[in-house]
Design a protein around this motif. Structure first.
Motif, PDB file in Angstrom:
ATOM      1  N   GLU A   1       0.763  -1.228   0.064  1.00 30.88           N
ATOM      2  CA  GLU A   1      -0.144   0.004   0.022  1.00 30.88           C
ATOM      3  C   GLU A   1       0.957   1.275  -0.009  1.00 30.88           C
ATOM      4  OE1 GLU A   1      -0.080  -1.622   4.192  1.00 30.88           O
ATOM      5  OE2 GLU A   1      -0.043  -2.511   2.346  1.00 30.88           O
ATOM      6  N   TYR A   2       2.116   1.074   0.303  1.00 32.32           N
ATOM      7  CA  TYR A   2       3.183   2.236   0.369  1.00 32.32           C
ATOM      8  C   TYR A   2       3.807   2.435  -1.180  1.00 32.32           C
ATOM      9  CZ  TYR A   2       2.558   2.028   5.352  1.00 32.32           C
ATOM     10  OH  TYR A   2       1.972   2.085   6.613  1.00 32.32           O
ATOM     11  N   GLN A   3       3.602   1.684  -2.021  1.00 28.88           N
ATOM     12  CA  GLN A   3       4.259   1.501  -3.165  1.00 28.88           C
ATOM     13  C   GLN A   3       4.241   2.709  -4.133  1.00 28.88           C
ATOM     14  OE1 GLN A   3       3.879  -1.840  -5.664  1.00 28.88           O
ATOM     15  NE2 GLN A   3       5.572  -1.425  -6.758  1.00 28.88           N
ATOM     16  N   ASP A   4       2.991   3.548  -4.184  1.00 33.10           N
ATOM     17  CA  ASP A   4       2.630   4.695  -5.061  1.00 33.10           C
ATOM     18  C   ASP A   4       2.417   5.746  -4.176  1.00 33.10           C
ATOM     19  OD1 ASP A   4       2.346   2.691  -7.235  1.00 33.10           O
ATOM     20  OD2 ASP A   4       0.285   2.296  -6.534  1.00 33.10           O
ATOM     21  N   VAL A   5       3.195   6.095  -3.021  1.00 34.64           N
ATOM     22  CA  VAL A   5       3.125   7.250  -2.266  1.00 34.64           C
ATOM     23  C   VAL A   5       4.702   7.406  -1.893  1.00 34.64           C
ATOM     24  CG1 VAL A   5       1.044   6.979  -1.058  1.00 34.64           C
ATOM     25  CG2 VAL A   5       3.118   6.058   0.082  1.00 34.64           C
ATOM     26  N   TYR A   6       5.005   8.696  -1.336  1.00 28.62           N
ATOM     27  CA  TYR A   6       6.554   9.004  -0.919  1.00 28.62           C
ATOM     28  C   TYR A   6       6.949   8.261   0.124  1.00 28.62           C
ATOM     29  CZ  TYR A   6      10.407  11.577   0.823  1.00 28.62           C
ATOM     30  OH  TYR A   6      11.542  11.890   1.453  1.00 28.62           O
ATOM     31  N   ASN A   7       8.218   7.665  -0.141  1.00 33.51           N
ATOM     32  CA  ASN A   7       8.652   6.879   1.194  1.00 33.51           C
ATOM     33  C   ASN A   7       9.962   7.537   1.265  1.00 33.51           C
ATOM     34  OD1 ASN A   7       7.098   4.227   1.281  1.00 33.51           O
ATOM     35  ND2 ASN A   7       7.160   4.827  -0.819  1.00 33.51           N
ATOM     36  N   ILE A   8      10.194   7.994   2.397  1.00 27.14           N
ATOM     37  CA  ILE A   8      11.600   8.672   2.922  1.00 27.14           C
ATOM     38  C   ILE A   8      12.670   7.744   2.940  1.00 27.14           C
ATOM     39  CG2 ILE A   8      11.131   8.248   5.380  1.00 27.14           C
ATOM     40  CD1 ILE A   8      12.220  11.046   5.862  1.00 27.14           C
ATOM     41  N   GLU A   9      12.416   6.299   3.164  1.00 26.06           N
ATOM     42  CA  GLU A   9      13.414   5.278   3.282  1.00 26.06           C
ATOM     43  C   GLU A   9      14.172   5.168   1.790  1.00 26.06           C
ATOM     44  OE1 GLU A   9      10.236   3.758   5.900  1.00 26.06           O
ATOM     45  OE2 GLU A   9      10.341   4.802   3.855  1.00 26.06           O
ATOM     46  N   GLN A  10      13.205   5.490   0.586  1.00 29.93           N
ATOM     47  CA  GLN A  10      14.150   5.173  -0.659  1.00 29.93           C
ATOM     48  C   GLN A  10      15.271   5.958  -0.833  1.00 29.93           C
ATOM     49  OE1 GLN A  10      12.657   3.279  -3.495  1.00 29.93           O
ATOM     50  NE2 GLN A  10      14.728   3.457  -3.505  1.00 29.93           N
ATOM     51  N   GLU A  11      15.395   7.217  -0.364  1.00 30.04           N
ATOM     52  CA  GLU A  11      16.429   7.953  -0.487  1.00 30.04           C
ATOM     53  C   GLU A  11      17.727   7.452   0.313  1.00 30.04           C
ATOM     54  OE1 GLU A  11      18.348  12.546  -0.119  1.00 30.04           O
ATOM     55  OE2 GLU A  11      16.136  12.110  -0.016  1.00 30.04           O
ATOM     56  N   ILE A  12      17.456   6.984   1.576  1.00 32.85           N
ATOM     57  CA  ILE A  12      18.335   6.463   2.511  1.00 32.85           C
ATOM     58  C   ILE A  12      18.990   5.290   1.791  1.00 32.85           C
ATOM     59  CG2 ILE A  12      18.846   5.390   4.706  1.00 32.85           C
ATOM     60  CD1 ILE A  12      16.504   7.479   5.739  1.00 32.85           C
ATOM     61  N   VAL A  13      18.163   4.302   1.579  1.00 31.22           N
ATOM     62  CA  VAL A  13      18.664   2.735   1.069  1.00 31.22           C
ATOM     63  C   VAL A  13      19.337   2.979  -0.321  1.00 31.22           C
ATOM     64  CG1 VAL A  13      16.942   1.590   2.261  1.00 31.22           C
ATOM     65  CG2 VAL A  13      16.513   2.119  -0.028  1.00 31.22           C
ATOM     66  N   SER A  14      18.943   4.108  -1.004  1.00 33.41           N
ATOM     67  CA  SER A  14      19.672   4.286  -2.443  1.00 33.41           C
ATOM     68  C   SER A  14      21.156   4.777  -2.365  1.00 33.41           C
ATOM     69  CB  SER A  14      18.841   5.128  -3.334  1.00 33.41           C
ATOM     70  OG  SER A  14      17.523   4.524  -3.576  1.00 33.41           O
ATOM     71  N   SER A  15      21.212   5.384  -1.150  1.00 32.88           N
ATOM     72  CA  SER A  15      22.629   6.033  -0.829  1.00 32.88           C
ATOM     73  C   SER A  15      23.540   5.062  -0.486  1.00 32.88           C
ATOM     74  CB  SER A  15      22.423   6.989   0.021  1.00 32.88           C
ATOM     75  OG  SER A  15      22.254   6.387   1.523  1.00 32.88           O
ATOM     76  N   TYR A  16      23.300   4.031  -0.169  1.00 28.83           N
ATOM     77  CA  TYR A  16      24.162   3.072  -0.065  1.00 28.83           C
ATOM     78  C   TYR A  16      24.273   1.655  -0.803  1.00 28.83           C
ATOM     79  CZ  TYR A  16      20.633   1.137   3.264  1.00 28.83           C
ATOM     80  OH  TYR A  16      19.856   0.330   4.007  1.00 28.83           O
ATOM     81  N   GLY A  17      23.280   1.708  -1.862  1.00 29.08           N
ATOM     82  CA  GLY A  17      22.997   0.510  -2.681  1.00 29.08           C
ATOM     83  C   GLY A  17      22.188  -0.623  -2.044  1.00 29.08           C
ATOM     84  N   GLY A  18      21.388  -0.033  -0.965  1.00 32.91           N
ATOM     85  CA  GLY A  18      20.440  -1.133  -0.582  1.00 32.91           C
ATOM     86  C   GLY A  18      19.085  -0.956  -1.456  1.00 32.91           C
ATOM     87  N   ARG A  19      18.176  -1.930  -1.293  1.00 36.72           N
ATOM     88  CA  ARG A  19      16.689  -2.034  -1.997  1.00 36.72           C
ATOM     89  C   ARG A  19      15.521  -1.880  -0.915  1.00 36.72           C
ATOM     90  NH1 ARG A  19      16.201  -7.312  -4.786  1.00 36.72           N
ATOM     91  NH2 ARG A  19      17.360  -8.061  -2.999  1.00 36.72           N
ATOM     92  N   LEU A  20      14.759  -1.052  -1.518  1.00 41.52           N
ATOM     93  CA  LEU A  20      13.215  -0.872  -0.780  1.00 41.52           C
ATOM     94  C   LEU A  20      12.309  -1.651  -1.743  1.00 41.52           C
ATOM     95  CD1 LEU A  20      11.503   0.406   1.250  1.00 41.52           C
ATOM     96  CD2 LEU A  20      11.108   2.369  -0.273  1.00 41.52           C
ATOM     97  N   ILE A  21      11.761  -2.578  -1.134  1.00 40.17           N
ATOM     98  CA  ILE A  21      10.707  -3.704  -1.760  1.00 40.17           C
ATOM     99  C   ILE A  21       9.316  -3.587  -1.250  1.00 40.17           C
ATOM    100  CG2 ILE A  21      10.504  -6.007  -2.283  1.00 40.17           C
ATOM    101  CD1 ILE A  21      13.382  -6.750  -2.230  1.00 40.17           C
ATOM    102  N   PHE A  22       8.427  -3.479  -1.906  1.00 41.10           N
ATOM    103  CA  PHE A  22       6.868  -3.612  -1.292  1.00 41.10           C
ATOM    104  C   PHE A  22       6.296  -4.896  -1.835  1.00 41.10           C
ATOM    105  CE2 PHE A  22       8.456   0.532  -2.815  1.00 41.10           C
ATOM    106  CZ  PHE A  22       7.989   1.552  -1.620  1.00 41.10           C
ATOM    107  N   SER A  23       5.711  -5.549  -0.609  1.00 36.97           N
ATOM    108  CA  SER A  23       4.838  -6.547  -0.912  1.00 36.97           C
ATOM    109  C   SER A  23       4.043  -6.885   0.337  1.00 36.97           C
ATOM    110  CB  SER A  23       5.665  -7.779  -1.063  1.00 36.97           C
ATOM    111  OG  SER A  23       4.644  -8.888  -1.106  1.00 36.97           O
ATOM    112  N   SER A  24       2.866  -7.309   0.040  1.00 39.46           N
ATOM    113  CA  SER A  24       1.854  -7.654   1.093  1.00 39.46           C
ATOM    114  C   SER A  24       1.749  -9.415   1.259  1.00 39.46           C
ATOM    115  CB  SER A  24       0.532  -7.150   0.679  1.00 39.46           C
ATOM    116  OG  SER A  24       0.548  -5.754   0.763  1.00 39.46           O
TER     117      SER A  24
END
Length: 507
Positions: free
Chosen positions: A112-135
């Protein structure tokens, strides 16, 4: 996200470092949340996260976090009981800040968070991590995810949790007064009539000619089902009840009329000579169902019968307090009939509840607009929304909006129920487990839950009290073979039995 004041940076860095050391070089998968009441949606998400590989670490929000209603220590204990989780941490700062310290390889959030702004995205991208959405996978059950010690059986069939009672601030003794008030109700039940036949067989073995199980029928028992048993449940609980439906011109219809009349249900029935009364036969051996055979026709009743049905319903509603739609999608309740009867009930200020069942057929519970209560299964809720991917809470929220329902209770079989209902000016979610851990026959559990919960709402109970009573009625129901109406005295007796704390409850 969280309005918290970070603790000492050195301490928090040490906490993150400790998690890394315990991971021993494995990738870290991180999930965070409030976890007020663990429900099936949480369990599916965590199962999905665990299957991504590596070490699953869960951060639990602090007590001061917005939306938290249960103490952090209790929430941590409950999450630790999930076998898929490797480590649980109390969050001492916003989740995104801790992510920047821990630098997990993967962060998982609900779809449900996939289509909204996620503050974690910038953080994980900065060190090469991944943000994954699933229910998670909708067909997984929480029993697959619990630690082994959570699955031990108990000698008791029905166990009532007290945590739910305390969380929703009511007393068990209040429930007796609610049950006693059922005697004042005038209920109209309308929908498809079904006859359930149980044919007990002696298993003889396998055929020598082909791989077929051979049995000898020994005895047969019939029960009124469908909307008919909803009417019978309401009557057994103390209400005055009128049942409105359409039958065939056959022996099954005569059986239903005799049974319901004997139980004191008033009948307003039409005959459709073009269709049989729906008959469902279950062939059973050694306490198990081997085969089900359904005799039915699913087309809508003709326009003339629809007009006659509206007339019968209008007459019954003149003196009613509660209207129960029990729809099995076999043709008794085409949309024009639903719309007409709903409009008339609203004019008369009658509380309405609807249950639209789908086992092997299509259904859409959202077509029952403006109900005080709808009680779909998860499958039925997803079918109405054409949504197989969203998390369970999001499904309940979307269905509430689509149907314009006040209270949505998603029934989950052996997983209990998920309640989405107004509380304190906003909609809240809570969960009740199944009270009966050793069901003999699950047929009728939904009918008894639906009937009892709706009746409790009508006499003034809130949804939390009503769902608790409904869960208790369902637990009693599944301890019997056949869809057997529960007398009010039996429900009062079950209310009077001891209760346990949720962490003592073993599904």
């Amino acid at each position: 996200m969280q309005n918290t004041v970070p603790d000492d940076d050195a301490h928090l860095d040490l906490l993150a470092h400790g998690v890394r050391l315990r991971a021993g070089g494995e990738a870290i998968v991180f999930v965070s949340g409030n976890f007020n009441v663990l429900h099936t949606g949480h369990l599916r998400l965590l199962r999905f996260a665990s299957e991504l590989g590596g070490r699953l670490v869960v951060g639990v929000s602090p007590d001061r976090q917005e939306g938290v209603t249960v103490q952090q220590a209790t929430r941590i204990r409950d999450v630790r009981a999930i076998g898929a989780v490797h480590e649980v941490l109390p969050l001492l700062e916003p989740a995104e800040t801790f992510i920047s310290r821990l630098r997990p390889e993967i962060v998982v959030k609900g779809r449900e968070y996939q289509d909204v702004y996620n503050i974690e995205q910038e953080i994980v991208s900065s060190y090469g991590g991944r943000l994954i959405f699933s229910s998670g996978e909708a067909r997984l059950y929480s029993s697959e995810l619990l630690s082994p010690e959570m699955g031990r059986p108990s000698a008791s069939e029905i166990v009532k949790p007290i945590d739910f009672v305390e969380r929703n601030q009511f007393r068990i003794t209040d429930l007796v007064e609610i049950i006693e008030a059922f005697r004042s109700l005038r209920v109209v039940a309308i929908g498809d009539l079904i006859i359930d036949e149980y044919i007990n067989c002696d298993p003889l073995g396998m055929s020598r000619e082909d791989p077929t199980l051979v049995v000898t029928p020994m005895e047969s028992r019939r029960f009124v089902g469908g909307a008919g048993v909803v009417a019978a449940h309401a009557k057994a609980l103390g209400a005055s009840v009128t049942f409105v439906s359409v039958t065939g011109q056959d022996e099954a219809a005569r059986f239903a009329q005799d049974e319901l009349s004997a139980r004191g249900v008033s009948l307003s029935l039409l005959t459709d000579e073009t269709r049989p009364t729906t008959l469902k036969q279950r062939y059973r051996a050694s306490g198990k169902t081997l085969l089900r055979v359904n005799h039915l026709r699913q087309g809508s009743i003709n326009p003339d019968l629809q007009r006659q049905l509206n007339t019968l319903a209008d007459s019954a509603l003149e003196s009613a307090d509660l209207l129960l739609f029990s729809d099995f999608n076999y043709g008794c309740l085409p949309q024009p009939v639903v719309d007409h009867i709903s409009a008339r009930a609203r004019e008369l200020d009658i509380l309405m509840a609807a249950d639209s069942q789908a086992s092997s057929q299509m259904s859409d519970v959202s077509r029952f607009r403006g109900m005080s209560l709808i009680t779909p299964t998860e499958h039925e809720a997803r079918l109405a929304l054409r949504d197989e991917e969203s998390g369970l809470i999001m499904v309940a929220e979307r269905l509430q909006r689509a149907a314009g329902a006040e209270n949505v209770v998603v029934t989950l079989g052996g997983e209990g129920v998920l309640i989405f209902a107004p509380k304190g000016g906003a909609h809240h979610t809570d969960r009740l487990p199944a009270f009966n851990r050793s069901p003999r026959d699950v047929a009728g559990a939904g009918d008894s839950f639906f009937t009892c919960t709706a009746m409790a709402l009508r006499v003034g109970a809130d949804i939390w009290q009503a769902a608790y009573l409904g869960s208790l009625a369902a637990a009693w129901q599944v301890s019997h073979v056949g869809n057997t109406p529960m007398p009010a005295a039996e429900l009062i007796r079950e209310v009077s039995q001891p209760v346990v704390r949720m962490h003592e409850f073993r599904p």
